[in-house]
Design a protein around this motif. Structure first.
Motif, mmCIF file in Angstrom:
data_model
loop_
_atom_site.group_PDB
_atom_site.id
_atom_site.type_symbol
_atom_site.label_atom_id
_atom_site.label_comp_id
_atom_site.label_asym_id
_atom_site.label_seq_id
_atom_site.Cartn_x
_atom_site.Cartn_y
_atom_site.Cartn_z
ATOM 1 N N MET A 1 -1.911 4.348 -13.385
ATOM 2 C CA MET A 1 -2.413 3.674 -14.571
ATOM 3 C C MET A 1 -3.611 2.796 -14.212
ATOM 4 O O MET A 1 -3.717 2.323 -13.082
ATOM 5 C CB MET A 1 -1.320 2.791 -15.186
ATOM 6 N N ASN A 2 -4.467 2.561 -15.151
ATOM 7 C CA ASN A 2 -5.594 1.638 -15.021
ATOM 8 C C ASN A 2 -6.477 1.927 -13.808
ATOM 9 O O ASN A 2 -7.036 1.026 -13.194
ATOM 10 C CB ASN A 2 -5.098 0.197 -14.976
ATOM 11 N N GLY A 3 -6.599 3.190 -13.441
ATOM 12 C CA GLY A 3 -7.489 3.583 -12.361
ATOM 13 C C GLY A 3 -6.921 3.424 -10.963
ATOM 14 O O GLY A 3 -7.630 3.601 -9.984
ATOM 15 N N GLY A 4 -5.635 3.090 -10.852
ATOM 16 C CA GLY A 4 -5.022 2.967 -9.531
ATOM 17 C C GLY A 4 -4.808 4.340 -8.909
ATOM 18 O O GLY A 4 -4.740 5.351 -9.592
ATOM 19 N N LYS A 5 -4.716 4.374 -7.592
ATOM 20 C CA LYS A 5 -4.482 5.630 -6.882
ATOM 21 C C LYS A 5 -3.067 5.592 -6.309
ATOM 22 O O LYS A 5 -2.738 4.720 -5.511
ATOM 23 C CB LYS A 5 -5.503 5.801 -5.772
ATOM 24 N N CYS A 6 -2.247 6.541 -6.740
ATOM 25 C CA CYS A 6 -0.853 6.578 -6.329
ATOM 26 C C CYS A 6 -0.592 7.794 -5.453
ATOM 27 O O CYS A 6 -1.220 8.833 -5.612
ATOM 28 C CB CYS A 6 0.056 6.615 -7.545
ATOM 29 N N PHE A 7 0.329 7.638 -4.525
ATOM 30 C CA PHE A 7 0.713 8.743 -3.653
ATOM 31 C C PHE A 7 2.181 8.590 -3.291
ATOM 32 O O PHE A 7 2.741 7.504 -3.345
ATOM 33 C CB PHE A 7 -0.157 8.790 -2.397
ATOM 34 N N LYS A 8 2.772 9.698 -2.938
ATOM 35 C CA LYS A 8 4.189 9.714 -2.588
ATOM 36 C C LYS A 8 4.325 9.849 -1.081
ATOM 37 O O LYS A 8 3.689 10.691 -0.463
ATOM 38 C CB LYS A 8 4.900 10.877 -3.273
ATOM 39 N N ILE A 9 5.165 8.980 -0.503
ATOM 40 C CA ILE A 9 5.453 9.044 0.923
ATOM 41 C C ILE A 9 6.686 9.927 1.076
ATOM 42 O O ILE A 9 7.785 9.545 0.674
ATOM 43 C CB ILE A 9 5.706 7.643 1.500
ATOM 44 N N PRO A 10 6.506 11.144 1.621
ATOM 45 C CA PRO A 10 7.615 12.096 1.666
ATOM 46 C C PRO A 10 8.835 11.594 2.434
ATOM 47 O O PRO A 10 9.967 11.796 2.005
ATOM 48 C CB PRO A 10 7.015 13.330 2.356
ATOM 49 N N SER A 11 8.622 10.941 3.542
ATOM 50 C CA SER A 11 9.760 10.509 4.352
ATOM 51 C C SER A 11 10.565 9.400 3.682
ATOM 52 O O SER A 11 11.740 9.219 3.973
ATOM 53 C CB SER A 11 9.287 10.043 5.729
ATOM 54 N N MET A 12 9.943 8.665 2.766
ATOM 55 C CA MET A 12 10.631 7.562 2.101
ATOM 56 C C MET A 12 10.996 7.899 0.661
ATOM 57 O O MET A 12 11.731 7.174 0.025
ATOM 58 C CB MET A 12 9.769 6.304 2.154
ATOM 59 N N ASP A 13 10.450 8.980 0.137
ATOM 60 C CA ASP A 13 10.749 9.439 -1.229
ATOM 61 C C ASP A 13 10.469 8.370 -2.287
ATOM 62 O O ASP A 13 11.242 8.172 -3.210
ATOM 63 C CB ASP A 13 12.189 9.932 -1.323
ATOM 64 N N ILE A 14 9.357 7.635 -2.107
ATOM 65 C CA ILE A 14 8.956 6.638 -3.096
ATOM 66 C C ILE A 14 7.481 6.823 -3.437
ATOM 67 O O ILE A 14 6.712 7.388 -2.668
ATOM 68 C CB ILE A 14 9.188 5.191 -2.610
ATOM 69 N N LEU A 15 7.115 6.327 -4.604
ATOM 70 C CA LEU A 15 5.735 6.373 -5.055
ATOM 71 C C LEU A 15 5.075 5.030 -4.740
ATOM 72 O O LEU A 15 5.628 3.977 -5.023
ATOM 73 C CB LEU A 15 5.678 6.633 -6.565
ATOM 74 N N THR A 16 3.902 5.064 -4.117
ATOM 75 C CA THR A 16 3.164 3.854 -3.777
ATOM 76 C C THR A 16 1.785 3.932 -4.408
ATOM 77 O O THR A 16 1.151 4.977 -4.355
ATOM 78 C CB THR A 16 3.034 3.715 -2.246
ATOM 79 N N CYS A 17 1.346 2.818 -5.004
ATOM 80 C CA CYS A 17 0.049 2.798 -5.666
ATOM 81 C C CYS A 17 -0.847 1.714 -5.085
ATOM 82 O O CYS A 17 -0.391 0.628 -4.751
ATOM 83 C CB CYS A 17 0.219 2.544 -7.158
ATOM 84 N N VAL A 18 -2.122 2.043 -4.978
ATOM 85 C CA VAL A 18 -3.155 1.072 -4.605
ATOM 86 C C VAL A 18 -3.926 0.794 -5.877
ATOM 87 O O VAL A 18 -4.565 1.681 -6.437
ATOM 88 C CB VAL A 18 -4.070 1.630 -3.498
ATOM 89 N N CYS A 19 -3.838 -0.463 -6.327
ATOM 90 C CA CYS A 19 -4.394 -0.818 -7.629
ATOM 91 C C CYS A 19 -5.835 -1.296 -7.525
ATOM 92 O O CYS A 19 -6.270 -1.808 -6.499
ATOM 93 C CB CYS A 19 -3.555 -1.927 -8.256
#
Length: 70
Positions: free
Chosen positions: A1-19
């Motif tokens: 959202m709002n132009g952030g870049k999100c990616f999924k860390i496969p080993s942790m199975d979570i979504l992380t975003c850089v806003c």
């Protein structure tokens, strides 16, 4: 959202975003207003107390060293 870049860390199975600037949250969904007024009185008081404590300890050390030498 709002132009952030999100990616999924496969080993942790979570979504992380850089806003983008001024956005925060797990998916950059919260707009963060920055205030120009700052209240640093607590930090100033803490620094003053620490400096006073150091000066008192230093005074006691100097006093005892001079007492032992005389």
């Amino acid at each position: 959202m709002n132009g952030g870049k999100c990616f999924k860390i496969p080993s942790m199975d979570i979504l992380t975003c850089v806003c983008n600037e001024n956005y925060k949250g797990s998916r950059c969904e919260q707009y963060q207003l920055f205030s120009t007024a700052r209240n640093d009185s607590g930090m100033i008081a803490a620094v003053v107390l620490i400096v006073l404590l150091i000066l008192v300890v230093l005074a006691f050390i100097i006093y005892y060293i001079r007492k032992m030498l005389n």
